[in-house]
Enzyme design. Sequence first.
Site, PDB file in Angstrom:
ATOM      1  N   SER A 110       0.813  -1.220   0.000  1.00 58.31           N
ATOM      2  CA  SER A 110       0.000   0.000   0.000  1.00 58.31           C
ATOM      3  C   SER A 110       0.848   1.273   0.000  1.00 58.31           C
ATOM      4  CB  SER A 110      -0.945  -0.002   1.207  1.00 58.31           C
ATOM      5  OG  SER A 110      -0.212  -0.159   2.409  1.00 58.31           O
TER       6      SER A 110
ATOM      7  N   HIS B 266       1.898   5.177   6.206  1.00 55.46           N
ATOM      8  CA  HIS B 266       1.525   5.691   4.886  1.00 55.46           C
ATOM      9  C   HIS B 266       1.906   7.164   4.776  1.00 55.46           C
ATOM     10  CE1 HIS B 266      -0.880   2.003   5.296  1.00 55.46           C
ATOM     11  NE2 HIS B 266      -0.644   1.909   3.993  1.00 55.46           N
TER      12      HIS B 266
ATOM     13  N   ASP C 270      -1.004   6.805  10.964  1.00 53.21           N
ATOM     14  CA  ASP C 270      -0.501   5.464  11.306  1.00 53.21           C
ATOM     15  C   ASP C 270       1.026   5.383  11.299  1.00 53.21           C
ATOM     16  OD1 ASP C 270       0.057   5.624   8.621  1.00 53.21           O
ATOM     17  OD2 ASP C 270      -1.109   3.866   8.041  1.00 53.21           O
TER      18      ASP C 270
END
Length: 235
Positions: A90, A216, A213
């Site tokens: 991701s 990212h 988080d």
Amino acid sequence: MKRHAAPRKSILKRPIFWVILVVIVLIGGFTVEHKSIANLFSQPTATKPKPKPKPIKLTASEKKVAQKYHLSPKATAKAHTVKVTAIGDSVMVDIVPEMKQVFPNAQVDGAVGRQFYELPTIAQNLKNEHKLANTIVVNLGTNGPPKKADISRFLKVVGNKRQVYWINTHVPTQKWQDQTNQMIASIANSIPNVHMVDWHGLSKDQPTWFAGDDVHLQTKGAIAYVGLLAKTMGK
């Protein structure tokens, strides 16, 4: 009446003495000087100095990229022309716009939650389709540490001529971060065509580069991430 012996000539007045002396001097001088004389005649011919490399000229759009990502002309030019296969999780998804801006010939394949064990199969499929570039970027390790068997399978698919740039991980909330990064460093040190991109080291004290988080990327982080990749490739 006794005859008196003729007086002996001084050795210095004897011709043979001077002949021998001259020979000794000549031989001794030759012995001392022969090496320098030989060197004189064996001097290599002068070579022309190598021409200086021509300065790299960037287009207007490339200059903007260089300024935005803090890249040298050399790194910018290389990134603009190199064909890249980028495979990741991701985090790779986050940076697709930046990757395409710096590496316009990159094919980016990112997927949320992707694990390293998927990489050998992905690489093999791309290779079978003749779509695996000679420069490969790997961004995997965020979701778990790679296993040695999977690394070996991947490197077997890649071979020893393709160059692999493996970006290490910034995932401080997970216990496998250090294990993964140590493994990446070890592989890069032992395999000539594998290169570590030290994202963890660059981003260590940059909280504004990350989302909540701490994994990212925000826009600043994405620019730094792709800029670091281009700089590492440009070395």
